[in-house]
Design a protein around this motif. Sequence first.
Motif, PDB file in Angstrom:
ATOM      1  N   MET A   9       0.828  -1.208   0.000  1.00  0.00           N
ATOM      2  CA  MET A   9       0.000   0.000   0.000  1.00  0.00           C
ATOM      3  C   MET A   9       0.865   1.263   0.000  1.00  0.00           C
ATOM      4  SD  MET A   9      -2.985  -1.149   2.692  1.00  0.00           S
ATOM      5  CE  MET A   9      -3.695   0.501   2.717  1.00  0.00           C
ATOM      6  N   LEU A  10       1.925   1.241   0.791  1.00  0.00           N
ATOM      7  CA  LEU A  10       2.814   2.410   0.851  1.00  0.00           C
ATOM      8  C   LEU A  10       3.548   2.623  -0.466  1.00  0.00           C
ATOM      9  CD1 LEU A  10       4.296   1.998   4.449  1.00  0.00           C
ATOM     10  CD2 LEU A  10       2.682   3.750   3.669  1.00  0.00           C
ATOM     11  N   LEU A  11       3.960   1.519  -1.105  1.00  0.00           N
ATOM     12  CA  LEU A  11       4.639   1.637  -2.394  1.00  0.00           C
ATOM     13  C   LEU A  11       3.681   2.167  -3.453  1.00  0.00           C
ATOM     14  CD1 LEU A  11       7.092   1.227  -4.174  1.00  0.00           C
ATOM     15  CD2 LEU A  11       6.440  -1.172  -4.455  1.00  0.00           C
ATOM     16  N   ASP A  12       2.456   1.679  -3.429  1.00  0.00           N
ATOM     17  CA  ASP A  12       1.441   2.158  -4.365  1.00  0.00           C
ATOM     18  C   ASP A  12       1.229   3.660  -4.192  1.00  0.00           C
ATOM     19  OD1 ASP A  12      -0.890   1.683  -6.248  1.00  0.00           O
ATOM     20  OD2 ASP A  12      -1.961   2.472  -4.510  1.00  0.00           O
ATOM     21  N   LYS A  58      36.974   7.582 -17.197  1.00  0.00           N
ATOM     22  CA  LYS A  58      36.170   8.573 -17.915  1.00  0.00           C
ATOM     23  C   LYS A  58      34.741   8.065 -18.055  1.00  0.00           C
ATOM     24  CE  LYS A  58      35.662  11.145 -22.224  1.00  0.00           C
ATOM     25  NZ  LYS A  58      36.176  11.400 -23.590  1.00  0.00           N
ATOM     26  N   CYS A  59      33.781   8.877 -17.621  1.00  0.00           N
ATOM     27  CA  CYS A  59      32.373   8.505 -17.648  1.00  0.00           C
ATOM     28  C   CYS A  59      31.846   8.518 -19.088  1.00  0.00           C
ATOM     29  CB  CYS A  59      31.551   9.461 -16.785  1.00  0.00           C
ATOM     30  SG  CYS A  59      29.798   9.061 -16.717  1.00  0.00           S
ATOM     31  N   ILE A  60      31.295   7.379 -19.515  1.00  0.00           N
ATOM     32  CA  ILE A  60      30.738   7.278 -20.865  1.00  0.00           C
ATOM     33  C   ILE A  60      29.251   6.905 -20.831  1.00  0.00           C
ATOM     34  CG2 ILE A  60      32.910   6.763 -22.028  1.00  0.00           C
ATOM     35  CD1 ILE A  60      32.254   3.800 -21.791  1.00  0.00           C
ATOM     36  N   GLY A  61      28.709   6.816 -19.633  1.00  0.00           N
ATOM     37  CA  GLY A  61      27.300   6.481 -19.501  1.00  0.00           C
ATOM     38  C   GLY A  61      26.893   6.461 -18.038  1.00  0.00           C
ATOM     39  N   LEU A  62      25.595   6.336 -17.795  1.00  0.00           N
ATOM     40  CA  LEU A  62      25.052   6.255 -16.441  1.00  0.00           C
ATOM     41  C   LEU A  62      23.972   5.174 -16.405  1.00  0.00           C
ATOM     42  CD1 LEU A  62      24.479  10.078 -15.805  1.00  0.00           C
ATOM     43  CD2 LEU A  62      26.265   8.693 -14.721  1.00  0.00           C
ATOM     44  N   GLU A  63      23.811   4.562 -15.235  1.00  0.00           N
ATOM     45  CA  GLU A  63      22.669   3.676 -15.041  1.00  0.00           C
ATOM     46  C   GLU A  63      21.724   4.331 -14.052  1.00  0.00           C
ATOM     47  OE1 GLU A  63      21.283  -0.842 -13.722  1.00  0.00           O
ATOM     48  OE2 GLU A  63      23.417  -0.321 -13.703  1.00  0.00           O
ATOM     49  N   ALA A  64      20.441   4.419 -14.423  1.00  0.00           N
ATOM     50  CA  ALA A  64      19.424   4.996 -13.557  1.00  0.00           C
ATOM     51  C   ALA A  64      18.888   3.924 -12.620  1.00  0.00           C
ATOM     52  CB  ALA A  64      18.289   5.575 -14.400  1.00  0.00           C
ATOM     53  N   LEU A  65      18.892   4.225 -11.323  1.00  0.00           N
ATOM     54  CA  LEU A  65      18.475   3.255 -10.316  1.00  0.00           C
ATOM     55  C   LEU A  65      17.435   3.886  -9.386  1.00  0.00           C
ATOM     56  CD1 LEU A  65      22.089   2.048  -9.595  1.00  0.00           C
ATOM     57  CD2 LEU A  65      20.328   0.683 -10.719  1.00  0.00           C
ATOM     58  N   ALA A  66      16.298   3.227  -9.250  1.00  0.00           N
ATOM     59  CA  ALA A  66      15.215   3.755  -8.419  1.00  0.00           C
ATOM     60  C   ALA A  66      15.574   3.664  -6.937  1.00  0.00           C
ATOM     61  CB  ALA A  66      13.924   2.985  -8.690  1.00  0.00           C
ATOM     62  N   ARG A  67      15.213   4.687  -6.181  1.00  0.00           N
ATOM     63  CA  ARG A  67      15.444   4.723  -4.744  1.00  0.00           C
ATOM     64  C   ARG A  67      14.167   5.193  -4.044  1.00  0.00           C
ATOM     65  NH1 ARG A  67      18.951   2.004  -6.136  1.00  0.00           N
ATOM     66  NH2 ARG A  67      21.202   2.163  -5.759  1.00  0.00           N
ATOM     67  N   TRP A  68      13.932   4.641  -2.852  1.00  0.00           N
ATOM     68  CA  TRP A  68      12.701   4.980  -2.113  1.00  0.00           C
ATOM     69  C   TRP A  68      13.037   5.313  -0.671  1.00  0.00           C
ATOM     70  CZ3 TRP A  68       8.400   1.048  -0.424  1.00  0.00           C
ATOM     71  CH2 TRP A  68       7.317   1.768   0.120  1.00  0.00           C
ATOM     72  N   ASP A  69      12.816   6.572  -0.303  1.00  0.00           N
ATOM     73  CA  ASP A  69      12.946   7.024   1.081  1.00  0.00           C
ATOM     74  C   ASP A  69      11.539   7.307   1.601  1.00  0.00           C
ATOM     75  OD1 ASP A  69      15.774   6.958   1.358  1.00  0.00           O
ATOM     76  OD2 ASP A  69      15.918   8.772   0.152  1.00  0.00           O
ATOM     77  N   THR A 109      14.499   4.533   4.602  1.00  0.00           N
ATOM     78  CA  THR A 109      15.070   4.088   3.334  1.00  0.00           C
ATOM     79  C   THR A 109      14.751   2.605   3.111  1.00  0.00           C
ATOM     80  OG1 THR A 109      16.884   5.689   3.485  1.00  0.00           O
ATOM     81  CG2 THR A 109      17.183   3.810   2.002  1.00  0.00           C
ATOM     82  N   VAL A 110      14.127   2.322   1.972  1.00  0.00           N
ATOM     83  CA  VAL A 110      13.764   0.945   1.631  1.00  0.00           C
ATOM     84  C   VAL A 110      14.663   0.472   0.498  1.00  0.00           C
ATOM     85  CG1 VAL A 110      11.910  -0.620   0.942  1.00  0.00           C
ATOM     86  CG2 VAL A 110      11.376   1.460   2.244  1.00  0.00           C
ATOM     87  N   SER A 111      15.321  -0.654   0.691  1.00  0.00           N
ATOM     88  CA  SER A 111      16.247  -1.180  -0.304  1.00  0.00           C
ATOM     89  C   SER A 111      15.518  -1.568  -1.589  1.00  0.00           C
ATOM     90  CB  SER A 111      16.966  -2.407   0.257  1.00  0.00           C
ATOM     91  OG  SER A 111      17.630  -3.128  -0.774  1.00  0.00           O
ATOM     92  N   PRO A 112      16.145  -1.330  -2.756  1.00  0.00           N
ATOM     93  CA  PRO A 112      15.559  -1.788  -4.022  1.00  0.00           C
ATOM     94  C   PRO A 112      15.340  -3.304  -4.030  1.00  0.00           C
ATOM     95  CG  PRO A 112      17.340  -0.251  -4.438  1.00  0.00           C
ATOM     96  CD  PRO A 112      17.391  -0.573  -2.979  1.00  0.00           C
ATOM     97  N   GLY A 113      16.204  -4.013  -3.292  1.00  0.00           N
ATOM     98  CA  GLY A 113      16.057  -5.462  -3.190  1.00  0.00           C
ATOM     99  C   GLY A 113      14.786  -5.867  -2.486  1.00  0.00           C
ATOM    100  N   VAL A 114      14.171  -4.905  -1.784  1.00  0.00           N
ATOM    101  CA  VAL A 114      12.908  -5.161  -1.089  1.00  0.00           C
ATOM    102  C   VAL A 114      11.725  -4.658  -1.916  1.00  0.00           C
ATOM    103  CG1 VAL A 114      11.516  -4.604   0.938  1.00  0.00           C
ATOM    104  CG2 VAL A 114      13.953  -5.102   1.202  1.00  0.00           C
ATOM    105  N   PHE A 115      11.767  -3.390  -2.362  1.00  0.00           N
ATOM    106  CA  PHE A 115      10.572  -2.831  -2.993  1.00  0.00           C
ATOM    107  C   PHE A 115      10.393  -3.230  -4.458  1.00  0.00           C
ATOM    108  CE2 PHE A 115      13.440   0.870  -3.804  1.00  0.00           C
ATOM    109  CZ  PHE A 115      13.171   1.117  -5.144  1.00  0.00           C
ATOM    110  N   ILE A 116      11.467  -3.553  -5.166  1.00  0.00           N
ATOM    111  CA  ILE A 116      11.303  -3.959  -6.568  1.00  0.00           C
ATOM    112  C   ILE A 116      10.593  -5.315  -6.687  1.00  0.00           C
ATOM    113  CG2 ILE A 116      12.517  -4.625  -8.686  1.00  0.00           C
ATOM    114  CD1 ILE A 116      14.434  -2.326  -8.170  1.00  0.00           C
TER     115      ILE A 116
END
Length: 258
Positions: free
Chosen positions: A1-4, A25-36, A42-49
Amino acid sequence: MLLDEALTQNDLSVHYQPKVTASGKCIGLEALARWDSKILGTVSPGVFIPIAEEHRMVSRLTDLVIQKVCSQLADWSLQGLPTVPVSINISLLDFSQTDFIAKLVKYLADFNVKPHQIELELTETSLEANHAHSLTLIKTLQSWGFTVSVDDFGVGYSNIARLADYPINKLKLDRSLISQVTSSTRQKSLVKAVHVMCKELDIACVAEGVETQKQVDVMAHMGCTEFQGFYFAKPMPAKEFVAHVTKHGLVFARKAIL
């Protein structure tokens, strides 16, 4: 419910982890979701994903990340900051949607972001779910100008035949493979064999989870040109990335992991 509720109220943020050359030298980025969460902290991505996947909210999460990434790229461009391609993780549910490409292209158009600025990271599972659909979708994405990668190669059962079956642009070697290239001759030989096959198929290899200079040296000697891991940089908020680029440019110093 909280994630929703968090997804509905746009409460999740995006952190960015640099992808670099052997020199940093940076040639790219990876976007990673985070939830506070205001309630849970702070909820780990390993939990909320996994929760998002189980309760079929993951496509909403992906949509949110894509919108935030496109908005961020547009903002950086307006600021005159150097931009590099940003990769976004795509789930099985995302890949299975018939309107996936239409939604993706609309998000890019809303913020005037070009397809070559986005890299889509797919899992092996999403590819195997529907072979014909996956093949058609990958070719269509590439025709638009998107880069397509397979993430976490080497986790569990990895089918090498997939490298020939699908016209992917990049293969991300999982940290479980990279972590042993300096301590196991057999593991090093295995990674080298995968790299040789990728080279023959014109697929770029990305070393993920790099934590030591020795790992960088071994992988670079094999011909790997793209690295990602705490040895160079941890995932960071957009403001922190901008502060670093403003001060140091697109270079991330290598550092030992204690």
